[in-house]
Design an enzyme around this catalytic site. Structure first.
Site, mmCIF file in Angstrom:
data_model
loop_
_atom_site.group_PDB
_atom_site.id
_atom_site.type_symbol
_atom_site.label_atom_id
_atom_site.label_comp_id
_atom_site.label_asym_id
_atom_site.label_seq_id
_atom_site.Cartn_x
_atom_site.Cartn_y
_atom_site.Cartn_z
ATOM 1 N N ALA A 5 0.804 -1.228 0.000
ATOM 2 C CA ALA A 5 0.000 0.000 0.000
ATOM 3 C C ALA A 5 0.838 1.281 0.000
ATOM 4 C CB ALA A 5 -0.932 -0.024 1.212
ATOM 5 N N GLN A 26 3.691 -13.310 -1.357
ATOM 6 C CA GLN A 26 4.492 -12.165 -0.890
ATOM 7 C C GLN A 26 5.218 -12.481 0.418
ATOM 8 O OE1 GLN A 26 1.377 -11.909 -2.082
ATOM 9 N NE2 GLN A 26 0.935 -9.899 -2.940
ATOM 10 N N ASP A 33 -4.209 -2.217 3.909
ATOM 11 C CA ASP A 33 -4.313 -1.487 2.642
ATOM 12 C C ASP A 33 -5.355 -0.373 2.719
ATOM 13 O OD1 ASP A 33 -3.441 -4.427 2.074
ATOM 14 O OD2 ASP A 33 -2.617 -3.178 0.470
HETATM 15 O O1 MRU Z 1 -1.243 -6.932 -3.390
HETATM 16 P P1 MRU Z 1 -0.155 -6.270 -2.613
HETATM 17 O O2 MRU Z 1 1.095 -7.065 -2.488
HETATM 18 O O3 MRU Z 1 0.089 -4.842 -3.052
HETATM 19 O O4 MRU Z 1 -0.826 -6.214 -1.186
HETATM 20 C C1 MRU Z 1 -0.520 -5.304 -0.252
HETATM 21 C C2 MRU Z 1 0.133 -5.988 0.844
HETATM 22 O O5 MRU Z 1 1.301 -6.299 0.736
HETATM 23 C C3 MRU Z 1 -0.543 -6.328 2.049
HETATM 24 O O6 MRU Z 1 -1.861 -6.431 2.059
HETATM 25 C C4 MRU Z 1 0.154 -5.714 3.215
HETATM 26 O O7 MRU Z 1 -0.040 -6.508 4.304
HETATM 27 C C5 MRU Z 1 -0.213 -4.305 3.468
HETATM 28 S S1 MRU Z 1 0.808 -3.225 2.596
HETATM 29 C C6 MRU Z 1 1.388 -2.163 3.810
#
Ligand code: MRU
Length: 359
Positions: A54, A200, A241
């Site tokens: 995010a 991830q 997010d």
């Molecule tokens: O789809 P992404 O990899 O952009 O998802 C965001 C994330 O990595 C997570 O949801 C995360 O825990 C929060 S980002 C600070």
């Protein structure tokens, strides 16, 4: 820009100044960077997840406005059209919309759109880095407290997805308190959820933690509940997010199941976030936060490195299987022990958020 690690930085490798970013799609197998030199490249990098997380999406968007300003030669009206393209590149992380709107409001009426865009993008990013530092400190105080009360010498923290420095500059959100714990000499071990479908956790969080010499173990996504039932998890920290005014938190798909399991087993469940992840326009996140749906291919195919060191993508399903790929879920506020923010720790509760956090 400051800090040891950054997922993005300004570069003069091209004719005009441009943005250089770590290509997160290739980690942990290959460390490579990409240059973003125009609006379309910025939009593509966000959509195809060259950059993700995010906060970093917001950071790239802020610099994306600067890159776009160069492209339109500082014409504010033309820049507004480019801004819409960047703003719409992904739907769930509100940091993206926040960054674009904050940049555009600042630039309205500017005499030098290009220079002002550059200076303000740097300012926003440096502020985000300071916020991450505060999250590290507030979050680590909680870690210390939980460890003290447990009477143990080592703390086991479970995290989901990647909310480290690849996701939010400068040290992330969920991982920031863990980095701080290491600095304070706390014996910390991290359970890293692999985080299907894009992994991830297994690829990015594990890579980050190994770079920092922090003890971690990757677990299959469905393992956390079992570990919690057997006292093997002392706390959970995840990123977010988008968090609504009542404290409902959207985070990577699967977070909700971890929160349920933590609640059932009396394990403290914390969500760490900077102010730019709040969406005060939305009262109830569960009903209103838009949830991204991504390509079924992310579920059907998996990427890895073979014995010869070649990175390959392979199908893991029958040829014509259907697959459904929601990127995020929303954890209701009632399952969250607390929100760790740069302004302090707060209950996930409408009134307390209003009183303690909203300026
Ligand atoms: O789809 P992404 O990899 O952009 O998802 C965001 C994330 O990595 C997570 O949801 C995360 O825990 C929060 S980002 C600070």
């Amino acid at each position: 820009m400051q800090g040891n690690y950054r997922a993005l930085w300004l570069s003069d490798a091209m004719f005009d100044e441009c943005l250089e970013v770590i290509d997160q799609r290739q980690l942990p197998f290959v460390y490579d960077t990409k240059y973003l030199t125009n609006t379309q490249e910025v939009v593509n990098a966000i959509k195809n997840m060259t950059v993700r997380g995010a906060g970093v999406i917001g950071s790239v968007a802020a610099f994306g406005i600067y890159i776009a300003a160069i492209e339109v030669d500082g014409d504010y009206e033309a820049l507004c059209e480019k801004a819409v393209l960047i703003r719409e590149s992904r739907p769930t992380a509100v940091n993206l919309m926040w960054a674009v709107d904050t940049m555009m409001e600042h630039l309205e009426g500017s005499d030098d759109v290009i220079e002002d865009a550059r200076a303000f993008a740097i300012e926003l990013n440096d502020k985000e880095a300071q916020e991450s530092k505060k999250i590290a400190e507030f979050g680590c105080d909680i870690i210390e407290d939980i460890l003290k009360k447990s009477g143990k010498t080592k703390i086991n923290i479970l995290t989901h997805c990647n909310a480290g420095w690849l996701a939010v500059i400068d040290e992330g959100t969920a991982l920031a308190p863990i980095y701080e714990a290491k600095r304070r000499g706390i014996d910390v071990h991290v359970w890293v959820d692999e985080t299907r479908p894009r992994n991830q956790g297994a690829s990015l969080t594990a890579w980050e933690l190994s770079q920092s010499g922090i003890d971690y173990t990757i677990i299959a996504d469905n393992t956390g509940g079992h570990l919690m039932q057997h006292g093997m998890v002392d706390m959970v920290i995840v990123g977010a997010d988008r968090v609504s005014a009542n404290g409902d938190a959207a985070n990577k798909i699967g977070t909700y199941l971890k929160a349920l399991s933590a609640y059932d087993n009396g394990v403290p469940f914390y969500v760490a976030l900077p102010m730019s992840t709040f969406d005060f326009e939305i009262d109830e996140g569960l009903k209103e936060i838009p949830i991204e749906q991504r390509s079924a291919d992310e579920v059907v195919f998996i990427k890895g490195i073979d014995a010869e060191g070649i990175v390959r993508e392979v199908r893991i399903t029958p040829q014509d299987s259907k697959a459904l790929n929601y990127g995020f879920d929303v954890t209701p506020a009632r399952l969250i022990t607390g929100l760790i923010t740069n302004r302090g720790v707060c209950k996930a509760d409408f009134d307390e958020i209003k009183e303690k956090l909203r300026g």
